[in-house]
Design an enzyme around this catalytic site. Structure first.
Site, PDB file in Angstrom:
ATOM      1  N   LEU B 227       0.797  -1.256  -0.042  1.00 54.09           N
ATOM      2  CA  LEU B 227       0.166  -0.001   0.000  1.00 54.09           C
ATOM      3  C   LEU B 227       0.952   1.436  -0.117  1.00 54.09           C
ATOM      4  CD1 LEU B 227      -2.954   1.111   0.095  1.00 54.09           C
ATOM      5  CD2 LEU B 227      -2.793   1.080   2.652  1.00 54.09           C
ATOM      6  N   ASP B 228       0.570   2.245  -0.934  1.00 51.20           N
ATOM      7  CA  ASP B 228       1.071   3.546  -0.918  1.00 51.20           C
ATOM      8  C   ASP B 228       2.842   3.327  -1.157  1.00 51.20           C
ATOM      9  OD1 ASP B 228      -1.401   4.570  -1.054  1.00 51.20           O
ATOM     10  OD2 ASP B 228      -1.535   4.866   1.197  1.00 51.20           O
ATOM     11  N   ALA B 229       3.292   2.307  -1.541  1.00 52.66           N
ATOM     12  CA  ALA B 229       4.848   2.054  -1.507  1.00 52.66           C
ATOM     13  C   ALA B 229       5.336   2.006  -2.903  1.00 52.66           C
ATOM     14  CB  ALA B 229       5.370   1.134  -0.573  1.00 52.66           C
TER      15      ALA B 229
END
Lengths: 284, 284, 284, 284
Positions: B227-229
């Protein structure tokens, strides 16, 4: 610059605070040259800063305090008043890198930072000559990596000796122990070379490089017992690209560190920063 | 805009790559209108993007590929060539908020985004009318909070049906399952409303408010399983102050989200973004 | 948003202004939610803006005015008070380009611009459909290049008919005649696509290209009889490079125009902008 | 930093330039560490800059020139090659203000500016001590306001004596006569304290204050015979407000001047700036 008094107030919000304070100032003919208010509707607190021409008021700070105290007490104020003619005493702490130090010294020398720099403390002696050129004291207090406590004791002693009100960590690179953080709460300003809360701790530019961010930043904040987690005064960023190595990021970041620290310190010295919880109100 | 071919190359760095590629183009009289190189000295990789006037080359893309293949193989290239006349197919995914959607549609309508928007997919139908005004398909695919899989299956089916090459999460607000992230690796672009890696996950403006930052940001990145990486394409920030409530931060942040997403998507559509590991090379 | 009164004041500076105004508000139990002051030491003028919770005051605007008038007169105030529930009437004027219009309409639609948009007037009919989609009136008032007066007469008639208080030139591209500028002084807001005072007049991006600047800008200002010389509300810039053609500058500039105009208009509608001479005080 | 050769080329655009140059480099095993191209489609000119690992090429600069000359002539190139180990000679010229000087000296001292500073020339002696601290020559060459020519003659003599290739006007405050501008064309870099072309000439901050702009700027440019009208290398801006007096603008502007000048000079010293007509190509 004409001398001014700076009156700073935090208190629970209520109807009539501004009226009472401004009434008080008007009754003594005080000329307000700058005024800022902030009502935090979430927490129900009110913050206020007034600059008043020192010559326009017929009494000194002590008499002012006595006269103002009843109002302050009736409104449960945390407040202070300072005189721009009494320069706050500041100690700068550095390690080997001089970009922030050189910038602060130059600004101070040119009259941009209204304070008395008592001394520069460093765990290395690389920057001694540069400090001496400005006619300032330089204290080389080495750090023994196996036992750092004597270093911090000596630093603390020097701060007390000089009666410094503000301590600036201008890339000092050591983590202050909890006791020191606590003792000088609200008085220690640090520049961290990242856009906090990203990249806390060591080698933030390396962390930023690894993550592949497109902007790097710097954060000026008050030091608290929790590393890089204190109230933020100011932040800024610079654009980077895939071409920038860690070394380039370090170089570009220096400019951001310099200007963010100088700005934050200037605001602090002019009583423009009020800490509330873990946040700041900055009347810039 | 004259039609161009866009040749994009990643390969292990070596002496003579530019010579071989430019020699190849010159021998067929190819006019280079824009060229960008990057040698990553750390990883030992080389990246290159050329725009070539389509009319200046005497053959079509297939023949180009056949002719170029020996060079590409000899240098272990990952490469592609696209024709600016063949517009990439794009699906936009949204929830209820329309600031990013309205901005993308307006830019697309004005010719700023060189693509074919096949459809807009949403878990709500609030934005249907607005999408229809542009003559575009709108698919309302509701999400059952207790069983989201059917939603994602339907989304995946639609993407395949439209043969979309790029999927834009324009404030879609759902977390895509790993299988979807993996299936469309390098094809899904998200706008996250924080300056990553700060404030991953839900309600980043609330997180930012709590931390008391002085700048808010937005990040356009490729979606990966974490996530969001994923690899960051672009980021930007806006200045806020103690006066700004979460609501104000949301409002001010919208402008940053809009422009960062539009910029990142535009670069992606023009083959200006090369993913390498978890980072991007952006030949903007 | 709770309804508020917005009290805006300009007057010669003197001791006790804040005291009198805040005293007045406090005596009626008025809760101040936002306050801004500015003393211009050069010109000796004082400016003030207060937001007061409408519910906290026991009377309506007319009674307020009657009660406040004696103070206002004693201090030679230019002042006004508005009620956030009474939305200012706005007319948008455009030509063929829709980037500013689409942005303003979307923001208005999403509640970011607190006003009533009465109508959109244009010398072309390209944008009629888009305006109609929002359920707004569109007036196509063509311009005869040989005799523009009838156009301006019709525009003026429409403004009066709608009783519009604010006219926004959202890339309207015509130079308003002196009589119109004078009639609606302080009411007409223009977005000029340069960083004024650079590149006054026609084709500013072409002028910027010729000069080889490294930043392009946009300026939101009040229209006066002198072309592009009125009081500036806001400005911003974007970075360009030698790679950017005039076309690219136009594209990149649109984003700056959009955000500067939206910001300036928002401040104007909230009575945050006070004109003093040829300058503005902006209590943002 | 490994030593590199920097090859810079301007020539009429044609098919095959990159091929020929990169072929030439590849045949001698030259490792390109950075490459930038720009084709100006308007003027039909092509610009190129290559950084080549010095050790990767089997001959010195003279042999390189002999070998490359036939290609250069066949393509009508204006070109040069420099060796990063041979540091360009620079003279700094200042007046009384030291913010730019102190910044440049600190950067030079820290290795950010790859040059040999031969001397600092000033029409005042205020900054002599600071310059001496760095172990640099300081020349006080007073200006007689009634007859400035002797000053300029002496300055010109010093430049020639030191064989300086670059002259930096770091807030020198005198207008150089046409003859000097012409003699050192493309070699004199000035920092002007406004966002050119706004506010040419004297007291730009006062001009900016009068106009009521919301951003102030600084411009780094090559000096030509026409005042403040030479090719722009870089520009930047800082936000101001109605609260800022001229004195505040001067203070805030210093930061912009400093960073713009340092950036522009660094690019110039690394042969990243190519002048074409009255514009620059900056391969930053």
């Amino acid at each position: 610059m004409e001398p001014v008094y700076r009156l700073t107030i935090s208190c629970p919000d209520a109807v009539g605070i501004v009226a009472k304070v401004s009434q008080f100032l008007a009754q003594y003919n005080g000329t307000i040259t700058e005024a800022n208010h902030h009502a935090d509707l979430n927490s129900g607190w009110f913050f206020m800063r007034n600059e008043i021409k020192a010559d326009s008021i017929p009494f000194d700070l002590n008499t002012f305090c006595d006269a103002f105290n009843p109002i302050a007490q009736s409104l449960n104020m945390k407040w202070q008043i300072t005189d721009s003619r009494i320069k706050p005493k500041v100690i700068l702490m550095v390690s080997k890198q001089n970009h922030c130090l050189a910038d602060l010294l130059n600004r101070w020398h040119n009259g941009e930072l209204d304070c008395e720099i008592c001394a520069v403390i460093s765990n290395h002696n690389d920057l001694e000559e540069q400090v001496n050129w400005y006619g300032l004291h330089f204290h080389h207090v080495p750090v023994d990596p196996k036992n750092k406590q004597p270093h911090f004791d000596e630093v603390s002693k020097l701060i007390d000796q000089y009666q410094a009100q503000t301590i600036v960590l201008a890339r000092y690179m050591q983590i202050l122990p909890e006791t020191v953080c606590k003792k000088y709460e609200g008085q220690i300003i640090n520049i961290h070379h990242s856009f906090l809360p990203s990249f806390v701790g060591a080698k933030p530019y390396h962390q930023a490089y690894e993550r592949g961010v497109k902007l790097i930043g710097a954060t000026c904040h008050y030091v608290t017992e929790q590393l890089d987690a204190g109230p933020i005064i100011d932040q800024d960023v610079a654009r980077i690209s895939h071409r920038d190595t860690v070394e380039e990021m370090v170089r570009l970041g220096k400019d951001v560190e310099r200007s963010v620290l100088a700005r934050g310190l200037r605001w602090h010295l002019q009583d423009r920063v009020i800490v509330h919880g873990n946040k700041t109100i900055v009347f810039s």
